[in-house]
Scaffold this active site. Structure first.
Site, mmCIF file in Angstrom:
data_model
loop_
_atom_site.group_PDB
_atom_site.id
_atom_site.type_symbol
_atom_site.label_atom_id
_atom_site.label_comp_id
_atom_site.label_asym_id
_atom_site.label_seq_id
_atom_site.Cartn_x
_atom_site.Cartn_y
_atom_site.Cartn_z
ATOM 1 N N GLY A 300 28.307 -5.735 -7.846
ATOM 2 C CA GLY A 300 29.370 -6.306 -7.029
ATOM 3 C C GLY A 300 29.376 -5.830 -5.594
ATOM 4 O O GLY A 300 30.193 -6.298 -4.790
ATOM 5 N N ILE A 303 24.901 -5.192 -1.207
ATOM 6 C CA ILE A 303 23.487 -5.393 -1.525
ATOM 7 C C ILE A 303 23.330 -5.968 -2.927
ATOM 8 O O ILE A 303 22.582 -6.924 -3.153
ATOM 9 C CB ILE A 303 22.710 -4.067 -1.418
ATOM 10 N N LYS A 376 27.669 5.262 -0.839
ATOM 11 C CA LYS A 376 26.830 5.226 0.356
ATOM 12 C C LYS A 376 27.583 5.442 1.671
ATOM 13 O O LYS A 376 26.964 5.442 2.738
ATOM 14 C CB LYS A 376 26.083 3.894 0.422
ATOM 15 N N LYS A 418 18.337 7.097 5.475
ATOM 16 C CA LYS A 418 19.039 8.386 5.585
ATOM 17 C C LYS A 418 18.462 9.431 4.632
ATOM 18 O O LYS A 418 18.816 10.616 4.705
ATOM 19 C CB LYS A 418 20.532 8.191 5.344
ATOM 20 N N VAL A 461 22.342 -2.658 6.969
ATOM 21 C CA VAL A 461 22.340 -4.091 6.685
ATOM 22 C C VAL A 461 23.570 -4.716 7.327
ATOM 23 O O VAL A 461 24.693 -4.249 7.129
ATOM 24 C CB VAL A 461 22.333 -4.344 5.165
ATOM 25 N N SER A 465 29.160 -3.340 3.301
ATOM 26 C CA SER A 465 30.385 -2.529 3.342
ATOM 27 C C SER A 465 30.180 -1.225 4.105
ATOM 28 O O SER A 465 31.121 -0.620 4.580
ATOM 29 C CB SER A 465 30.858 -2.229 1.917
ATOM 30 N N THR A 485 30.446 6.767 17.857
ATOM 31 C CA THR A 485 30.401 8.224 17.714
ATOM 32 C C THR A 485 29.619 8.911 18.830
ATOM 33 O O THR A 485 29.892 10.056 19.169
ATOM 34 C CB THR A 485 29.794 8.623 16.360
ATOM 35 N N ARG A 559 29.936 12.422 13.672
ATOM 36 C CA ARG A 559 30.611 12.871 12.460
ATOM 37 C C ARG A 559 29.744 13.912 11.750
ATOM 38 O O ARG A 559 28.536 13.994 12.002
ATOM 39 C CB ARG A 559 30.852 11.668 11.532
#
Length: 624
Positions: A300, A303, A376, A418, A461, A465, A485, A559
């Site tokens: 859901g 991706i 993520k 990452k 992407v 989200s 940032t 951050r």
């Protein structure tokens, strides 16, 4: 053969310049008017009429009188392709007026003693001329529509509401290249069956047939001046059909800027990187999917849901959805069932639940797994280290080892840039997940099982989200400020559709243990992205150079765990090309099975002991 001739004629007509089209219409009208007069004589006398010299002159006078009159009536000014009933009325008026002049000429001819025309001939001539000229216009319109219908096959939309807003929208779409209006839907019975600007108006009862006939996937509702109850009723009606419903805001609201941000299309990969996606290889797309039983975890998510949609279109035997969020699972299940392209099994649960995972693999005989489930969001995982490790590391281990145990043919881990020299917990957990995948790949190869385990590593992407795009859109809609940032922060970006398409193709090339890298193009400065988003929303950046601008960009500072730039490779020399120009592969070093097993035991002990700093330290030591 007739269809080919019709298509060729349609292309020839569409390719003519405007002046040539007008000249051709005048020539056709001259022939039809001449035939109409001769036909009127023939019908009047009941024979194939053979005119004398004076009558020939009268017959030829009809186009000579009429065509100059047709010009001010606009018969050669209208664009035939978008012609509607108003054009037919113009034809009636123009022919009627020219018929009166021709009747007067015929009467004057008979007054001179020459043979003119019976009184009924002008009336018959006018009727024939209206029928023939009107028919010629609408036949030409039908021919001109043929290539357009084929060009936009599968990309036609219906417009609900044949009022002013609907017709303005139709005109705008007709001038575009992406979508094209197939017609109007309206609840006014007086409009049913009529043509407005070249588009037919259908009733609500015809919706199903029209959707099927034109392969409609989108309906745009243009009832901006109607009550909310009316719009609600229309939306409920349309929800019965497998179409995407969109609402056109009122023009006044758009002018006031109320809907500008929401109307901005997603930033496209071409806007950011100046490159076009490479066409997908159909053989690679279907290799692990077509006719197979496929499981998608995190089904859901942004991706995962795109994975499900693309997989469903590749005709799997069965698609199993595993998702921890009830709402997200409901949404993707509903979306896939509307497509009705394959059997779908929704399962609510977590990859951390070994008994559930093994039950799914055994019950359905899963052959391919796309593992997209992960925590993520960098700041959230940074604040919830233990949960991040349990889901991203141990959840991945549970799924991968279960896949190895139960004979899953292909396992594809969705990873991230990452994971390369990570400076945050999220990136470190994804690197550990890659190590777990590599461990299972080594075991499968050592045992000669033929099972393939791989990972696909890529950057941000657009629209996901975890992307900054939704955040920026929300901040812009609230009038700012837009927060960045650091002025030098850069990220790789790719559209969700292209990323998922490449993930599927990369998994098809796996042999065992590879980490595939997607070509993300050139990195983009986040501050430049923010400026572009503000500009696309119709605003100006407020800064020292433009103090009267609309929205500020505020630099908040990096951050915890955030890097200025991301990488796709731990060591550049380990990258190798594949058969796909946008996919590379890396065989990166990993600890032996026994070493990794010991590290996982230590990691679990740190979690059980509640020692967050020890968990973080061990994560970074191994991942770095």
């Amino acid at each position: 053969m007739p269809n080919r001739l019709t298509s060729k004629l349609a292309r020839s007509m569409a390719g003519l310049g405007r002046n040539r089209k007008q000249g051709a219409m005048m020539l056709v009208d001259a022939v039809l008017l001449t035939f109409s007069v001769w036909g009127a004589y023939s019908l009047r006398f009941g024979i194939l009429f053979e005119p004398n010299l004076e009558q020939w002159l009268l017959i030829l006078a009809a186009p000579a009188l009429s065509i100059p009159l047709f010009i001010p009536f606009g018969l050669y000014r209208s664009v035939v392709r978008y012609m509607g009933e108003h054009a037919l009325w113009a034809i009636v008026k123009a022919v009627g007026f020219s018929s009166i002049l021709w009747a007067f000429l015929a009467f004057m001819t008979s007054m001179t003693g020459q043979e003119g025309a019976p009184r009924s001939v002008p009336i018959i001539y006018a009727l024939l001329a209206v029928i023939l000229i009107g028919t010629s216009r609408f036949t030409a319109r039908w021919l001109l529509w043929l290539p357009v219908r084929k060009q936009f096959s599968g990309r036609q939309v219906l417009i609900y509401g044949a009022g002013v807003s609907g017709r303005q929208l139709a005109a705008a779409l007709q001038g575009g290249q992406d979508l094209f209006p197939a017609g109007f839907i309206d609840d006014d019975p007086d409009l049913f069956g009529k043509d407005l600007d070249g588009l037919r108006v259908y009733g609500e009862s015809q919706l199903g047939d029209v959707i099927e006939k034109f392969d409609i996937h989108d309906v745009i509702v243009t009832l901006s001046s109607s009550s909310s109850l009316k719009r609600q009723a229309v939306v409920q009606l349309l929800e019965q059909y497998p179409v995407k419903v969109r609402i056109l805001p009122a023009v006044a609201e758009i002018a006031n800027g109320k809907h500008l941000v929401n109307m901005v299309r997603e930033v496209d990969i071409g806007d950011l990187l100046g490159r076009d996606p490479v066409a997908a290889d159909p053989a690679l797309l279907g290799r692990n999917i077509t006719g197979k039983i496929v499981l998608v975890t995190g089904a859901g998510g942004s991706i995962g849901s795109e994975l499900c949609r693309q997989i469903a279109g590749l005709r799997p035997q069965l698609l199993v959805l595993l998702e921890a969020s009830e709402h997200a699972l409901y949404q993707i299940d509903k979306s896939l069932r509307a497509l009705s392209v394959c059997d779908v099994v929704p399962c609510l649960g977590s990859v951390e639940d070994r008994s559930l995972v093994e039950k799914l693999l055994l019950k359905h005989g899963v052959q391919t797994i796309y593992h997209a489930a992960a925590h993520k969001h960098v700041p959230l995982v940074e604040c919830n280290v233990a949960e991040g490790v349990l889901n991203n590391v141990f959840g991945s281990r549970t799924l991968a080892t279960s896949a190895l145990k139960h004979g899953v043919e292909t396992f594809v881990l969705i990873s991230t840039d990452k994971a390369v020299r990570p400076t945050n917990v999220m990136g470190a957990t994804k690197r550990w997940a890659e190590l777990v995948m590599q461990e299972c790949a080594q075991k499968a190869m050592a045992l000669g099982l033929g099972q393939r385990f791989c990972a696909v590593r890529f950057g941000n992407v657009l629209g996901s989200s975890g992307s900054v795009i939704p955040l920026f859109k929300e901040q812009i809609s609230q009038g700012g400020p837009v927060t960045v940032t650091h002025e030098e922060v850069t990220r790789f970006f790719m559209s969700i559709h292209e990323a998922v398409e490449l993930v599927i193709q990369a998994g098809s090339m796996a042999e065992g243990g590879e980490i595939f890298l997607l070509d993300m193009g050139e990195p983009v400065k986040i501050i430049d992205l923010a400026r572009n988003m503000i500009s696309l929303a119709g605003h100006e950046v407020r800064d020292a150079a433009n103090p009267d601008g609309d929205i500020d960009i505020v630099v908040t500072g990096l951050r915890p765990g955030e890097k200025l730039y991301e990488e796709l490779l731990i060591a550049d020399e380990h990258a190798a090309e594949t058969e796909h120009p946008k996919i590379m592969k890396a065989l990166e070093p990993s600890p032996s099975d026994s070493v990794l097993e010991e590290l996982l035991v230590r990691l679990q002990e740190c979690i059980d002991g509640g020692d967050e700093s020890a968990v973080r330290g061990l994560l970074m030591d191994v991942a770095g």
